[in-house]
Design a protein around this motif. Structure first.
Motif, PDB file in Angstrom:
ATOM      1  N   PHE A  48      10.772  51.853  21.141  1.00  0.00           N
ATOM      2  CA  PHE A  48       9.495  51.201  20.872  1.00  0.00           C
ATOM      3  C   PHE A  48       9.001  50.496  22.127  1.00  0.00           C
ATOM      4  CE2 PHE A  48      11.305  51.580  16.672  1.00  0.00           C
ATOM      5  CZ  PHE A  48      10.214  51.857  15.862  1.00  0.00           C
ATOM      6  N   ASN A  49       7.686  50.373  22.244  1.00  0.00           N
ATOM      7  CA  ASN A  49       7.026  49.588  23.289  1.00  0.00           C
ATOM      8  C   ASN A  49       6.317  48.430  22.614  1.00  0.00           C
ATOM      9  OD1 ASN A  49       7.457  51.361  25.653  1.00  0.00           O
ATOM     10  ND2 ASN A  49       6.257  52.794  24.432  1.00  0.00           N
ATOM     11  N   PRO A  85      10.792  40.724  24.224  1.00  0.00           N
ATOM     12  CA  PRO A  85       9.679  40.211  25.025  1.00  0.00           C
ATOM     13  C   PRO A  85       8.429  41.083  24.891  1.00  0.00           C
ATOM     14  CG  PRO A  85      11.599  40.745  26.415  1.00  0.00           C
ATOM     15  CD  PRO A  85      11.908  41.184  25.027  1.00  0.00           C
ATOM     16  N   GLY A  86       7.298  40.514  25.255  1.00  0.00           N
ATOM     17  CA  GLY A  86       6.052  41.274  25.284  1.00  0.00           C
ATOM     18  C   GLY A  86       6.061  42.273  26.425  1.00  0.00           C
ATOM     19  N   ASN A  87       5.277  43.333  26.282  1.00  0.00           N
ATOM     20  CA  ASN A  87       5.146  44.376  27.299  1.00  0.00           C
ATOM     21  C   ASN A  87       6.503  44.907  27.743  1.00  0.00           C
ATOM     22  OD1 ASN A  87       2.241  44.191  27.381  1.00  0.00           O
ATOM     23  ND2 ASN A  87       2.553  42.245  28.423  1.00  0.00           N
ATOM     24  N   ALA A  88       7.335  45.228  26.771  1.00  0.00           N
ATOM     25  CA  ALA A  88       8.689  45.709  27.059  1.00  0.00           C
ATOM     26  C   ALA A  88       9.018  46.889  26.154  1.00  0.00           C
ATOM     27  CB  ALA A  88       9.696  44.576  26.830  1.00  0.00           C
ATOM     28  N   LYS A  89      10.125  47.537  26.460  1.00  0.00           N
ATOM     29  CA  LYS A  89      10.657  48.609  25.629  1.00  0.00           C
ATOM     30  C   LYS A  89      11.952  48.128  25.014  1.00  0.00           C
ATOM     31  CE  LYS A  89       9.033  52.700  28.062  1.00  0.00           C
ATOM     32  NZ  LYS A  89       9.433  53.989  28.644  1.00  0.00           N
ATOM     33  N   PHE A  90      12.269  48.665  23.836  1.00  0.00           N
ATOM     34  CA  PHE A  90      13.594  48.457  23.274  1.00  0.00           C
ATOM     35  C   PHE A  90      13.967  49.656  22.428  1.00  0.00           C
ATOM     36  CE2 PHE A  90      10.931  46.862  19.883  1.00  0.00           C
ATOM     37  CZ  PHE A  90      11.638  47.031  18.696  1.00  0.00           C
ATOM     38  N   ASP A  91      15.260  49.910  22.361  1.00  0.00           N
ATOM     39  CA  ASP A  91      15.797  50.990  21.547  1.00  0.00           C
ATOM     40  C   ASP A  91      16.367  50.393  20.278  1.00  0.00           C
ATOM     41  OD1 ASP A  91      15.346  53.013  23.520  1.00  0.00           O
ATOM     42  OD2 ASP A  91      17.134  52.336  24.569  1.00  0.00           O
ATOM     43  N   ILE A  92      16.232  51.126  19.192  1.00  0.00           N
ATOM     44  CA  ILE A  92      16.798  50.702  17.920  1.00  0.00           C
ATOM     45  C   ILE A  92      17.412  51.930  17.269  1.00  0.00           C
ATOM     46  CG2 ILE A  92      14.650  51.000  16.626  1.00  0.00           C
ATOM     47  CD1 ILE A  92      15.370  48.369  15.137  1.00  0.00           C
TER      48      ILE A  92
END
Length: 108
Positions: A48-49, A85-92
């Motif tokens: 996700f972004n 955080p804002g304006n970031a990517k994360f994996d789930i």
């Protein structure tokens, strides 16, 4: 403590469907204009972004997440939260054979 109900909101009835149906959510808006989303993630590994910072609250099931710049997966289960955080990517990821990850996404 797990959020079980959310009172005094309006709900966007058309679902947001992402990743070929692996993530489905609905937007909710409070009287003061605060927006959140509620949804589920089915077994999958997704990226996700974010625009604004987010707090992901698990209300049922479990997931593992990995924030940008980290090599470590961290588990989040019912009653737990994690911040992105804002304006970031994360994996789930939600493991096959496990209950879907039910969440509330708190924006800002």
């Amino acid at each position: 403590m797990i959020t079980e109900t959310i009172d005094n909101i309006s709900v966007t009835t058309k679902a947001n469907v992402y990743f070929d149906g692996k993530c489905v959510s609905h937007g909710i808006t409070f009287a003061d204009g605060t927006k959140k989303s509620v949804g589920v993630i089915l077994p999958a590994t997704l990226t996700f972004n974010t625009g604004a910072p987010e707090i992901m609250e698990c209300v049922a099931g479990a997931c593992e997440y990995k924030l940008a710049g980290s090599d470590s997966w961290v588990k989040s289960a019912a009653g737990e939260k994690f911040s992105v955080p804002g304006n970031a990517k994360f994996d789930i990821r939600v493991a096959e054979g496990f209950e879907a990850y039910h969440y509330i996404c708190h924006f800002g």
